[in-house]
Write a protein that holds these residues in place. Structure first.
Motif, PDB file in Angstrom:
ATOM      1  N   GLN A  99      49.037 -11.047  39.033  1.00 14.70           N
ATOM      2  CA  GLN A  99      49.662  -9.941  39.738  1.00 14.70           C
ATOM      3  C   GLN A  99      49.149 -10.038  41.175  1.00 14.70           C
ATOM      4  OE1 GLN A  99      51.926  -8.456  38.229  1.00 14.70           O
ATOM      5  NE2 GLN A  99      51.414  -7.807  36.178  1.00 14.70           N
ATOM      6  N   GLY A 100      49.925 -10.714  42.029  1.00 12.83           N
ATOM      7  CA  GLY A 100      49.403 -11.048  43.356  1.00 12.83           C
ATOM      8  C   GLY A 100      48.215 -11.978  43.183  1.00 12.83           C
ATOM      9  N   GLU A 101      47.070 -11.612  43.761  1.00 13.32           N
ATOM     10  CA  GLU A 101      45.847 -12.396  43.624  1.00 13.32           C
ATOM     11  C   GLU A 101      44.907 -11.787  42.580  1.00 13.32           C
ATOM     12  OE1 GLU A 101      45.148 -15.351  45.069  1.00 13.32           O
ATOM     13  OE2 GLU A 101      47.238 -15.249  45.736  1.00 13.32           O
ATOM     14  N   VAL A 102      45.439 -10.920  41.753  1.00  4.57           N
ATOM     15  CA  VAL A 102      44.667 -10.381  40.638  1.00  4.57           C
ATOM     16  C   VAL A 102      45.045 -11.190  39.388  1.00  4.57           C
ATOM     17  CG1 VAL A 102      44.145  -8.364  39.222  1.00  4.57           C
ATOM     18  CG2 VAL A 102      44.610  -8.088  41.672  1.00  4.57           C
ATOM     19  N   TYR A 139      40.359  -8.905  27.015  1.00 10.56           N
ATOM     20  CA  TYR A 139      41.033  -9.067  28.304  1.00 10.56           C
ATOM     21  C   TYR A 139      40.004  -9.252  29.417  1.00 10.56           C
ATOM     22  CZ  TYR A 139      44.932  -6.896  25.755  1.00 10.56           C
ATOM     23  OH  TYR A 139      45.912  -6.595  24.834  1.00 10.56           O
ATOM     24  N   THR A 140      40.403 -10.028  30.424  1.00  4.36           N
ATOM     25  CA  THR A 140      39.589 -10.196  31.631  1.00  4.36           C
ATOM     26  C   THR A 140      40.479  -9.990  32.844  1.00  4.36           C
ATOM     27  OG1 THR A 140      38.111 -11.770  30.555  1.00  4.36           O
ATOM     28  CG2 THR A 140      38.122 -11.768  32.960  1.00  4.36           C
ATOM     29  N   ILE A 141      40.031  -9.162  33.785  1.00  2.14           N
ATOM     30  CA  ILE A 141      40.776  -8.905  35.026  1.00  2.14           C
ATOM     31  C   ILE A 141      39.892  -9.282  36.195  1.00  2.14           C
ATOM     32  CG2 ILE A 141      42.064  -7.220  36.383  1.00  2.14           C
ATOM     33  CD1 ILE A 141      41.162  -6.294  32.852  1.00  2.14           C
ATOM     34  N   GLU A 142      40.334 -10.259  36.977  1.00  3.43           N
ATOM     35  CA  GLU A 142      39.567 -10.747  38.121  1.00  3.43           C
ATOM     36  C   GLU A 142      40.323 -10.453  39.419  1.00  3.43           C
ATOM     37  OE1 GLU A 142      37.498 -14.885  39.832  1.00  3.43           O
ATOM     38  OE2 GLU A 142      38.810 -14.935  38.063  1.00  3.43           O
ATOM     39  N   ASN A 143      39.675  -9.753  40.334  1.00  4.30           N
ATOM     40  CA  ASN A 143      40.306  -9.380  41.595  1.00  4.30           C
ATOM     41  C   ASN A 143      39.979 -10.405  42.681  1.00  4.30           C
ATOM     42  OD1 ASN A 143      41.468  -8.134  43.785  1.00  4.30           O
ATOM     43  ND2 ASN A 143      39.969  -6.481  43.929  1.00  4.30           N
ATOM     44  N   LYS A 144      40.955 -11.238  43.019  1.00 13.62           N
ATOM     45  CA  LYS A 144      40.791 -12.224  44.089  1.00 13.62           C
ATOM     46  C   LYS A 144      41.456 -11.770  45.383  1.00 13.62           C
ATOM     47  CE  LYS A 144      40.419 -16.257  41.042  1.00 13.62           C
ATOM     48  NZ  LYS A 144      40.955 -17.609  40.728  1.00 13.62           N
ATOM     49  N   GLU A 145      41.965 -10.543  45.372  1.00 14.30           N
ATOM     50  CA  GLU A 145      42.513  -9.970  46.607  1.00 14.30           C
ATOM     51  C   GLU A 145      41.361  -9.703  47.584  1.00 14.30           C
ATOM     52  OE1 GLU A 145      45.658  -9.023  47.511  1.00 14.30           O
ATOM     53  OE2 GLU A 145      46.741  -9.480  45.657  1.00 14.30           O
ATOM     54  N   ASP A 146      41.692  -9.543  48.854  1.00 13.16           N
ATOM     55  CA  ASP A 146      40.664  -9.239  49.852  1.00 13.16           C
ATOM     56  C   ASP A 146      40.464  -7.736  50.004  1.00 13.16           C
ATOM     57  OD1 ASP A 146      43.003  -8.564  51.080  1.00 13.16           O
ATOM     58  OD2 ASP A 146      42.770  -9.887  52.815  1.00 13.16           O
ATOM     59  N   LYS A 147      40.884  -6.988  49.006  1.00 11.00           N
ATOM     60  CA  LYS A 147      40.763  -5.528  49.033  1.00 11.00           C
ATOM     61  C   LYS A 147      40.567  -5.031  47.614  1.00 11.00           C
ATOM     62  CE  LYS A 147      45.792  -5.426  48.968  1.00 11.00           C
ATOM     63  NZ  LYS A 147      47.002  -5.204  49.756  1.00 11.00           N
ATOM     64  N   GLU A 148      40.100  -3.802  47.480  1.00 12.00           N
ATOM     65  CA  GLU A 148      39.949  -3.225  46.158  1.00 12.00           C
ATOM     66  C   GLU A 148      41.311  -2.897  45.565  1.00 12.00           C
ATOM     67  OE1 GLU A 148      39.197   1.463  47.347  1.00 12.00           O
ATOM     68  OE2 GLU A 148      37.500   0.081  47.319  1.00 12.00           O
ATOM     69  N   GLY A 194      36.642  -9.520  44.576  1.00 11.90           N
ATOM     70  CA  GLY A 194      35.709 -10.482  43.996  1.00 11.90           C
ATOM     71  C   GLY A 194      35.114 -10.050  42.667  1.00 11.90           C
ATOM     72  N   GLU A 195      35.422  -8.847  42.205  1.00  9.96           N
ATOM     73  CA  GLU A 195      34.834  -8.325  40.972  1.00  9.96           C
ATOM     74  C   GLU A 195      35.687  -8.703  39.758  1.00  9.96           C
ATOM     75  OE1 GLU A 195      33.109  -4.053  39.238  1.00  9.96           O
ATOM     76  OE2 GLU A 195      34.590  -4.076  40.863  1.00  9.96           O
ATOM     77  N   THR A 196      35.018  -8.809  38.610  1.00  9.06           N
ATOM     78  CA  THR A 196      35.690  -9.105  37.342  1.00  9.06           C
ATOM     79  C   THR A 196      35.331  -8.037  36.321  1.00  9.06           C
ATOM     80  OG1 THR A 196      35.699 -11.497  37.720  1.00  9.06           O
ATOM     81  CG2 THR A 196      35.922 -10.759  35.448  1.00  9.06           C
ATOM     82  N   LYS A 197      36.340  -7.535  35.619  1.00  9.94           N
ATOM     83  CA  LYS A 197      36.139  -6.590  34.529  1.00  9.94           C
ATOM     84  C   LYS A 197      36.609  -7.246  33.231  1.00  9.94           C
ATOM     85  CE  LYS A 197      35.068  -2.837  37.043  1.00  9.94           C
ATOM     86  NZ  LYS A 197      33.766  -2.137  36.946  1.00  9.94           N
ATOM     87  N   THR A 198      35.872  -7.002  32.167  1.00 12.13           N
ATOM     88  CA  THR A 198      36.272  -7.567  30.877  1.00 12.13           C
ATOM     89  C   THR A 198      35.987  -6.566  29.772  1.00 12.13           C
ATOM     90  OG1 THR A 198      36.110  -9.515  29.436  1.00 12.13           O
ATOM     91  CG2 THR A 198      34.048  -8.685  30.401  1.00 12.13           C
ATOM     92  N   GLY A 199      36.730  -6.657  28.677  1.00 11.68           N
ATOM     93  CA  GLY A 199      36.513  -5.746  27.567  1.00 11.68           C
ATOM     94  C   GLY A 199      37.533  -5.956  26.469  1.00 11.68           C
TER      95      GLY A 199
END
Length: 428
Positions: A99-102, A139-148, A194-199
């Motif tokens: 989803q974009g860079e996510v 699931y793992t969600i990694e934010n590679k966007e330059d914003k939150e 740059g943060e990753t959430k998993t669960g």
């Protein structure tokens, strides 16, 4: 005493009717199959073969991948006081969506049967405690966007024949450090750059749903969109768009998914509305037409025989002649200074060497209409679908010329090019 929570969402929608238009005195109107209006509706690039385990005599599978659900399953068995939780199917092949860079990854899932459990859990299992189905997914969600970004983990499950959606049942996974819903609530749904959430999420199915899913051999998962603002559900604040993917729950489901992978992703394919059989296809056409600095490139088309399943059949009138679908795939690139709304854009199919015409069918598009804005400088896939009367196709149109005309509209609804159409002759 343990308490369980269940969120059940029933969706209903109304399907529109097909509209036919004539243009010029030499053109004939074509009586196109109509869609029935109903009060509530049930709710590829070839994929790699799944790395699944060997079949046992019971047709059950064991995982061979890196995701180990044994701890969570043991906790669920303890929480529910279940006599047994037996594994039916396990997938360890990651499914990655952007989803974009996510980057959103389904790391793996297991589908199980639960028997004789605590009455506290009766509600999620159709008000009974004898048997049902459970699915657990990581699931793992990694934010590679330059914003939150802000992400609501609404990874919902659905299957053909029901409008009910199964969401994650928190009481099946009470550990807040592992339950993805709890993890996201704790961070107020925010994922920093740059943060990753998993669960994990666990889903419950009563015996009726369990048997239906087994019959269909698969279930549909919705990958949710990502937002740039807190507490926003607006399409303008969304990165990417929700996407549906088919998850097999048996070897039969694997075969079905692999067979469907050759077809373009219209709603018939994505929502399992019936059976498609390829009649004719042409790929790598790659012809580009430009309108006001918007490039539209036709990549290919597919003519398929379409037989609606018993759930979807009541939506279609004039079924005695049968149906043929024409699905065309385009790529669009916006080099203009305007935002283009592809959901408001449409197309016309000229048949019988241009003497008759059909309008495209918006109800057979799988895309999220709220997120089809082609912004300045961006690119998007553009699918168009036409429902053809099979008898007319076979007896009149099949060997004659087909021409697709695409109309573009801006985000404000203004027709581009003062009504000029982009014309694509379909090569035979």
């Amino acid at each position: 005493m343990k308490k369980s929570k269940l969120i059940m969402v029933a969706t209903s929608f109304v399907l529109g009717t097909f509209v036919l238009a004539s243009c010029g005195t030499k053109e004939k109107e074509v009586k196109e199959p109509k869609e029935s209006i109903i009060k509530s509706a049930p709710k590829k690039e070839k994929p790699k073969k799944k790395e699944m385990v060997k079949k046992e005599q019971s047709s059950k599978k064991e995982s061979t991948g890196s995701v180990d659900f044994s701890k969570q399953i043991a906790e669920m068995k303890k929480e529910t006081d279940a006599k047994s939780i037996e594994k039916i199917y396990a997938s360890q092949e990651p499914i990655v969506k952007n989803q974009g860079e996510v980057v959103i990854t389904l790391d793996g899932y297991e589908y199980m049967e639960i028997k004789d459990f605590n009455r506290d859990f009766a509600i999620p299992f159709e008000e009974q405690i004898e048997r049902g189905g459970i699915m657990i997914a990581k699931y793992t969600i990694e934010n590679k966007e330059d914003k939150e970004v802000y992400f609501t983990p609404s990874f919902d499950l659905n299957y053909v024949g029901t409008s009910k959606i199964s969401m994650g049942i928190k009481s099946l996974l009470p550990d807040e450090k592992e339950n993805l819903s709890s993890v996201m609530v704790a961070s107020k749904f925010k994922i920093t750059s740059g943060e990753t959430k998993t669960g994990y999420l666990a889903y419950a199915f009563g015996p009726t749903a369990f048997d239906k899913i087994k019959e269909q051999a698969s279930i549909t998962l919705t990958i949710p969109g990502v937002h740039t603002k807190p507490d926003s559900f607006k399409s303008d604040d969304m990165i990417g768009s929700p996407e549906k993917i088919e998850l097999p729950i048996s070897s039969q489901g694997e075969e079905k998914k692999e067979a469907n992978a050759i077809y373009y992703q219209d709603k018939v394919t994505v929502d399992n509305m019936g059976e498609k059989t390829m009649i004719k296809e042409k790929s790598n056409i790659n012809k580009t037409e430009t309108l006001e600095d918007v490039d539209v490139t036709i990549e290919g088309y597919q003519f398929t025989d379409f037989v609606p399943n018993e759930v979807e059949a009541p939506r279609f009138d004039n079924a005695e002649n049968g149906f043929v679908l024409l699905t065309a795939k385009f790529q669009t690139e916006n080099k203009s200074d305007k935002d283009i709304d592809l959901s408001m854009s449409s197309s016309v199919l000229r048949v019988n060497n241009g003497t008759q015409r059909l309008l495209s069918s918006s109800m057979l598009l799988a895309t999220d209409r709220n997120n089809q804005v082609l912004e300045q400088g961006s690119k998007k896939e553009f699918i168009q679908v036409f429902l053809l009367d099979k008898e007319q196709y076979e007896k009149i149109w099949k060997e004659k010329d087909f021409t697709l005309e695409v109309n573009l509209r801006t985000k404000e609804g203004k027709t581009m090019g003062t009504g000029k159409e982009l014309s694509f002759d379909l090569p035979k």
